[in-house]
Design an enzyme around this catalytic site. Structure first.
Site, PDB file in Angstrom:
ATOM      1  N   GLY A  22     -20.620   6.030 -10.241  1.00 29.24           N
ATOM      2  CA  GLY A  22     -21.226   4.991 -10.654  1.00 29.24           C
ATOM      3  C   GLY A  22     -20.366   3.919 -11.319  1.00 29.24           C
ATOM      4  O   GLY A  22     -19.067   3.972 -11.124  1.00 29.24           O
ATOM      5  N   GLY A  23     -20.685   3.578 -12.406  1.00 29.94           N
ATOM      6  CA  GLY A  23     -19.824   2.594 -13.383  1.00 29.94           C
ATOM      7  C   GLY A  23     -18.351   3.511 -13.857  1.00 29.94           C
ATOM      8  O   GLY A  23     -17.280   2.608 -13.986  1.00 29.94           O
ATOM      9  N   GLY A  67       9.567  -9.011  12.191  1.00 27.79           N
ATOM     10  CA  GLY A  67       8.952  -9.657  11.123  1.00 27.79           C
ATOM     11  C   GLY A  67       9.124  -8.704   9.851  1.00 27.79           C
ATOM     12  O   GLY A  67       9.394  -9.489   8.806  1.00 27.79           O
ATOM     13  N   ALA A  68       9.325  -7.564  10.218  1.00 26.46           N
ATOM     14  CA  ALA A  68       9.600  -6.556   9.104  1.00 26.46           C
ATOM     15  C   ALA A  68      10.768  -6.810   8.287  1.00 26.46           C
ATOM     16  O   ALA A  68      10.791  -6.377   7.230  1.00 26.46           O
ATOM     17  CB  ALA A  68       9.415  -5.145   9.855  1.00 26.46           C
TER      18      ALA A  68
END
Ligand code: HXC
Length: 510
Positions: free
Chosen positions: A169-170, A404-405
């Protein structure tokens, strides 16, 4: 006076016993240290100053008024790691399972506020069943107070979480907002809800280890940045990490004494790149040979192994390293490696840690699974992170820098400061074979013509000189001299001052 001192000591003794000997024994029998033993190992000897040892919860429901344990399940304070100040909290599983009450949260918030005000890292040793069930919404409020401080402290002081028990949980959401999460193998778990709830809701049968163990989070989910064999190793490694980090965002990365030659020549690097461009080699070897004393603190070693991230020192000063790893998927950029590296680059930039980028990348990984998974957006995270980073950036292209790399990996165009290439570098839109098959499609039926076109393309682009002629590469360097050249580049950049335009904050493609 003696009586008062005795009473003080008696009260301290009670607090030190936490949930009592039976529960301490149970903790030990699981191979776990107690919250206090952990603090002792984490900090320099006798450096711990504790706050709020006697703080008590205020809950009166479910008979809680009769169950008061001083300190309320968390030990908080400050101390030093190799002489440098850190704030720490350590949750005590022997007290209501380390669960977080309103007052437990107040103790954590107090040290977080002090850490931000005084400029020192926060280290959380987490061993908690989450919100204290008896307190209901008061405990949820306590968590939210901690979360808000995690957000405010992000980029101000380093925040490190060590998961040392079952955290639900938290108890997992606060670590999730910190800079680094480490786990202990076989005794720590992180999940939003445990296996029982999973079975009820989704009908899946899964063990705690499969759902949220160290292996799951370091290899599959990438929630955790590293896993260690036991509590002792985990705490020792956190000490080692802290030695690399500045104390806050106004501090410089620390400089340590070093016993290595800055101009060390590594002849073996001249033959690191195989003759066959499709053959892999181990980029880690280059990282280790560049680093002072071969010391490399790797982050997310077991996730997206096609990219390496971590810290080294050059001339005693911390440098963050991002390096494509040709040994795995040819070093390609994909969703996971882009996310991993982007987060690392942003951490370095937030804390003024210079970045060294070692490039051997054949491009982005094509295919439906990548496109459906959003590789465009995830790849853009790394592009964005490099583009916004204002810290000193030194890049060395060892072999492939395609498409693009090439742009993404700290190119000159993204404000790379010193961009070097080895003579073996190939800087092009794509590999020669792929390029030939596209621009000479008409000749695909003629292998001789294709071979000749491929050779032409290689001769023209499979080298660093076209980029160097345009000034996109500052120099073509001899591999054996890389440590000296890179160290000199970072030394020359110590006075770098670069500011991005004012904005409230950017909108990185999350
Ligand atoms: C109060 C708790 C507790 C809790 C454990 N204990 N969790 N007390 N609140 N959340 C107590 C137990 O009663 C027990 O007390 C002692 O701690 C040890 O717990 P055990 O169950 O005996 O230990 P173990 O078998 O090791 O199991 C550990 C555990 C399990 C996996 C953590 O206790 C568990 O599932 N707890 C509940 C987890 C949970 O659902 N938490 C709430 C999450 S919701 P005694 O007296 O017997 O020693 C949440 C909301 C915040 O956190 C969300 C924010 C986004």
């Amino acid at each position: 006076m003696n009586k008062i001192l005795t009473e003080l000591e008696d009260r301290r003794s009670v607090a030190r016993m936490g949930g009592g000997q039976r529960r301490i024994d149970a903790q030990h029998s699981k191979g776990k240290l107690t919250a206090r033993e952990r603090i002792e190992l984490l900090l320099d000897e006798d450096s711990f100053e504790e706050f709020d040892m006697f703080k008590a919860h205020r809950c009166v429901d479910f008979g809680m008024q009769d169950q008061q344990i001083p300190g309320d399940g968390v030990i908080t304070g400050w101390g030093t790691i190799n002489g440098r100040m850190v704030y720490v909290y350590s949750q005590d599983f022997t007290v209501f399972g380390g669960s977080l009450s309103e007052t437990h949260a107040e103790k954590i918030c107090k040290i977080m506020d002090m850490a931000m005000q005084n400029g020192a890292p926060v280290i959380g040793l987490n061993d908690s069943g989450g919100a204290r069930i008896q307190e209901g919404v008061a405990s949820l409020a306590g968590y939210a107070e901690v979360f808000q401080r995690n957000v405010m402290a992000s980029g101000v002081v380093p925040q490190i979480s060590v998961i040392m028990g079952p955290c639900a949980g938290g108890a997992v959401y606060s670590p999730a907002m910190t800079d680094f999460i480490f786990m202990v193998k076989d005794s720590s778990y992180m999940f939003v809800t445990g296996p029982d709830v999973v079975k009820t809701v989704t009908n899946e049968v899964v063990t705690a280890e499969e759902l949220g163990g160290a292996s799951t989070h370091t290899k599959k989910s990438s929630v955790a940045d590293g896993a260690f064999e036991n509590d002792v190793e985990a705490l020792t490694e956190v000490r080692r990490l802290v030695d690399f980090l500045p104390l806050n965002n106004r501090d410089k990365a620390p400089t340590r004494p070093f016993y290595d030659d800055v101009a060390r020549v590594e002849n073996s690097l001249d033959t690191l790149i195989p003759d066959n461009p499709n053959q892999p080699y181990d980029m880690r070897e280059l990282v280790l040979k560049l680093a002072d004393e071969g010391d490399f603190y790797e982050i997310q070693e077991d996730f997206a192994k096609n990219i390496l991230t971590g810290f080294i020192r050059l001339e005693g000063t911390t440098v963050g390293v991002v390096a494509n790893q040709p040994m795995v998927l040819a070093g390609v950029l994909d969703i996971d490696s882009s996310r991993k590296a982007a987060r690392f680059v942003r951490f370095c930039d937030a804390f003024e840690i210079p970045i060294l980028t070692l490039v051997d990348v054949p491009g982005f990984l094509p295919g439906t699974s990548q496109e459906y998974g959003g590789v465009i957006k995830h790849g853009a995270k790394l592009l964005f992170a490099y583009g916004e980073a204002t810290v000193p950036k030194v890049t060395v292209i060892t072999r492939k820098a395609y498409g693009g790399a090439y742009d993404v990996m700290s190119s000159k165009h993204l404000r790379g400061d010193y961009n070097y290439a080895w003579p073996t570098a190939e800087i092009a839109v794509m590999g020669a074979k792929g390029a030939t098959e596209i621009i000479h499609r008409a000749d695909l039926g003629d292998p001789d013509k294709i071979a000749s076109h491929t050779k032409d393309y290689e001769d023209r682009f499979a080298n660093p000189f076209v980029a160097a002629e345009k000034g996109f590469i500052d120099d073509v360097i001899i591999p054996r001299n890389t440590r000296k050249r890179v160290a000199r580049a970072f030394a020359a950049l110590r006075g770098k001052s670069l500011k991005n335009p004012w904005k409230k904050h950017d909108n990185i493609p999350l």
